[in-house]
Design a protein around this motif. Structure first.
Motif, short mmCIF file in Angstrom:
data_model
loop_
_atom_site.label_atom_id
_atom_site.label_comp_id
_atom_site.label_asym_id
_atom_site.label_seq_id
_atom_site.Cartn_x
_atom_site.Cartn_y
_atom_site.Cartn_z
N TYR A 196 -32.89 95.18 -20.58
CA TYR A 196 -33.57 94.21 -20.69
C TYR A 196 -33.28 94.08 -19.34
O TYR A 196 -32.46 93.73 -19.04
CB TYR A 196 -33.00 93.62 -22.19
CG TYR A 196 -32.82 94.36 -23.30
CD1 TYR A 196 -32.83 95.90 -23.78
CD2 TYR A 196 -34.15 93.66 -24.54
CE1 TYR A 196 -33.41 95.82 -25.04
CE2 TYR A 196 -34.79 94.17 -25.55
CZ TYR A 196 -34.44 95.50 -25.71
OH TYR A 196 -34.33 96.08 -27.01
N THR A 197 -34.55 93.47 -19.45
CA THR A 197 -35.32 92.18 -18.52
C THR A 197 -36.04 91.32 -18.35
O THR A 197 -37.50 91.63 -19.46
CB THR A 197 -36.22 93.01 -17.31
OG1 THR A 197 -35.05 94.63 -16.67
CG2 THR A 197 -35.32 92.21 -16.06
N THR A 198 -35.47 90.62 -18.71
CA THR A 198 -36.79 89.04 -18.75
C THR A 198 -37.94 88.70 -17.94
O THR A 198 -37.28 89.47 -16.73
CB THR A 198 -36.31 87.71 -19.20
OG1 THR A 198 -35.06 87.18 -17.60
CG2 THR A 198 -35.07 87.62 -20.20
N SER B 224 -41.66 91.00 -27.02
CA SER B 224 -41.36 89.39 -27.64
C SER B 224 -40.42 88.99 -28.13
O SER B 224 -40.01 90.64 -29.29
CB SER B 224 -42.69 88.28 -27.48
OG SER B 224 -43.29 88.28 -28.49
N SER B 225 -40.08 88.82 -28.57
CA SER B 225 -39.00 87.95 -29.12
C SER B 225 -39.53 88.10 -30.80
O SER B 225 -38.63 88.66 -31.46
CB SER B 225 -38.68 86.61 -29.38
OG SER B 225 -39.59 85.28 -29.74
N HIS C 179 -42.38 84.17 -22.91
CA HIS C 179 -41.30 85.01 -22.42
C HIS C 179 -41.55 86.18 -23.20
O HIS C 179 -41.59 87.04 -24.54
CB HIS C 179 -39.95 83.99 -22.98
CG HIS C 179 -39.98 83.04 -22.06
ND1 HIS C 179 -39.51 82.53 -21.37
CD2 HIS C 179 -40.13 81.62 -22.29
CE1 HIS C 179 -39.78 80.73 -20.37
NE2 HIS C 179 -40.09 80.71 -21.24
N TYR D 66 -39.58 90.17 -23.02
CA TYR D 66 -38.50 90.71 -22.43
C TYR D 66 -39.24 93.09 -22.11
O TYR D 66 -39.95 92.99 -22.45
CB TYR D 66 -38.04 91.48 -23.59
CG TYR D 66 -37.10 90.47 -24.37
CD1 TYR D 66 -35.95 89.42 -23.11
CD2 TYR D 66 -37.52 89.92 -25.54
CE1 TYR D 66 -35.73 88.62 -23.58
CE2 TYR D 66 -36.59 88.40 -25.86
CZ TYR D 66 -36.02 88.01 -24.89
OH TYR D 66 -35.53 87.32 -24.88
#
Lengths: 272, 167
Positions: free
Chosen positions: A103-105, A138-139, A251, A253
């Motif tokens: 994972y990368t943000t 996304s989240s 934000h 991922y």
């Protein structure tokens, strides 16, 4: 020869028009096929830089909602972590083994959702080891797939794009289908190719199937709100309401499947 | 001469920036955006070099395309209205165009509005048919052309009134 040159000089406006119009049409047609929009895209230092500096200011306006989203995700993850039955104090022999997904943000610096082919721009690129065909979530759920990459920026084919087609399944029964978009509403997306025998009903949850080697299994997508049989009466046409608010992304991922190359080579050899 | 080039370069950059930063994100009622960068094409000086004019129109369209990841749809629509502009000038301004004294600042409002409206509608039809790119959704092309067109015509008329120099 003289006549040819005279002809060119006499019709120079028209010839230039035809040339430029042709170039523009070629770019347009290229952009309608998957992964072909090489020349004209916003993942370059000029447009990326402009959008980045604009985003530095505009991201303050929805800090509060973004913080609430992140706090809600932290809550969910903490609940998972502290309610798990696995003993977290046990010595982990090799923490890197079994790590299939990296994972990368990243931050979304440009978002669009009102066209029929939507793209996002994110502020990570080759310098952060981001490459084509990585998944973006996304989240709350799916966002899209990486298309073009420059040194510091990458464009993402949003799931709100007529080119996008992602393999998903019904969480309850595991029947698979593919996710497409008809271009009407940014909250509602279409699920096709689900067999008629699948036990689907309104309110069912849709998750990713993990068959595409881009996304892992069981990323939430949305819930079924409307279903009918298609013209051939063999498959369902299902409207899915997204968990994700595609109009308010900040934000995200980026997911890299470290075994993707191995899977692709294997598939290629099998098909030969 | 130099001041004209500078003025038009500044106008080019400002219009692109305003278009991609502000007007592409209005999304009135979900999908209605004005495309005000075509002011550059509509009010480009008439006596100037036509080759240069067509090329600059292509360039402004392509720049907007680059910022909005849309392939070449803005470039195609812009270069088309740039090439066909004389027809609309003749239609809207009539004999004044034939005597080479159309000045956008001191014309009567009606002729100017007709001219702006025709070019905008043509631009939007090409833009949205290339964007949607499917005959089965032709109604959506007309719907988007109509609503975005009204918005664009309104914005361009307002801008031209605000920035017109009265002598």
């Amino acid at each position: 020869m003289q006549q040819i040159i005279n002809f060119i000089i006499r019709n120079k406006n028209f010839l230039l028009f035809v040339l430029l119009f042709g170039i523009a049409l070629i770019f347009t047609i290229q952009s309608h096929s998957y992964h072909k929009s090489k020349f004209v895209n916003s993942a370059n230092f000029l447009s990326g830089g402009v959008y980045n500096s604009v985003n530095n200011v505009s991201s303050y306006f929805n800090l509060k909602t973004q913080n609430e989203l992140l706090a809600a995700e932290n809550k969910r993850l903490n609940e998972l972590l502290f309610n798990t039955k696995i003993d977290t104090n046990a010595i982990v022999l090799d923490s890197t083994s079994g790590l299939n997904y990296k994972y990368t943000t990243a931050n979304v610096i440009r978002n669009s959702y009102n066209l029929s082919d939507n793209f996002l721009l994110i502020n990570k690129g080759i310098n952060d080891s981001i490459h084509q065909d990585f998944g973006v979530i996304s989240s709350l759920g799916l966002v899209g797939i990486i298309d073009n990459v420059s040194n510091n920026y990458a464009t993402v084919i949003s799931i709100l794009n007529s080119k996008s087609s992602i393999s998903v399944k019904l969480k309850k029964s595991g029947h698979i289908g593919s996710l497409t978009w008809n271009g009407n509403s940014p909250n509602i997306i279409q699920l096709t190719d689900v067999e008629k025998i699948a036990p689907v009903s309104e309110g069912d949850t849709i998750v990713t199937s993990g068959q595409s080697s881009i996304f892992p299994k069981n990323i939430p997508v949305g819930t079924v709100i409307n279903l009918k049989l298609d013209a051939t009466e063999n498959f369902y046409e299902i409207d899915v309401k997204l968990f994700n608010d595609m109009t308010n992304l900040e934000h995200v991922y980026i997911i890299e499947n470290t075994e993707k190359q191995e899977i692709e080579i294997l598939l290629e050899n099998t098909n030969e | 001469m130099n001041s004209i080039i500078t003025a038009h370069s500044i106008r080019f950059v400002l219009l692109v920036l305003f278009q991609v930063i502000l007007f592409n994100h209005i999304n009135f009622l979900g999908y209605i955006n004005p495309y005000i960068y075509i002011i550059f094409i509509i009010f480009f000086p008439i006596k100037n070099n036509r080759l240069l004019f067509i090329f600059l129109s292509f360039l402004i369209g392509l720049t907007v395309d680059m910022f909005s990841d849309s392939g070449g749809i803005h470039a195609a629509a812009s270069v088309f209205i740039a090439y066909t502009r004389p027809v609309f000038l003749k239609f809207a301004f009539g004999t004044m165009y034939e005597h080479n004294n159309v000045k956008f600042n001191n014309n009567d409002f009606g002729a100017k509005l007709v001219y702006i409206a025709l070019l905008t509608v043509l631009h939007h039809i090409i833009l949205f048919s290339l964007e949607i790119f499917s005959i089965s959704r032709i109604l959506m092309v007309f719907q988007k052309t109509l609503f975005s067109g009204i918005f664009t015509i309104l914005m361009i008329t307002l801008v031209s009134i605000i920035f017109s120099r009265k002598h």
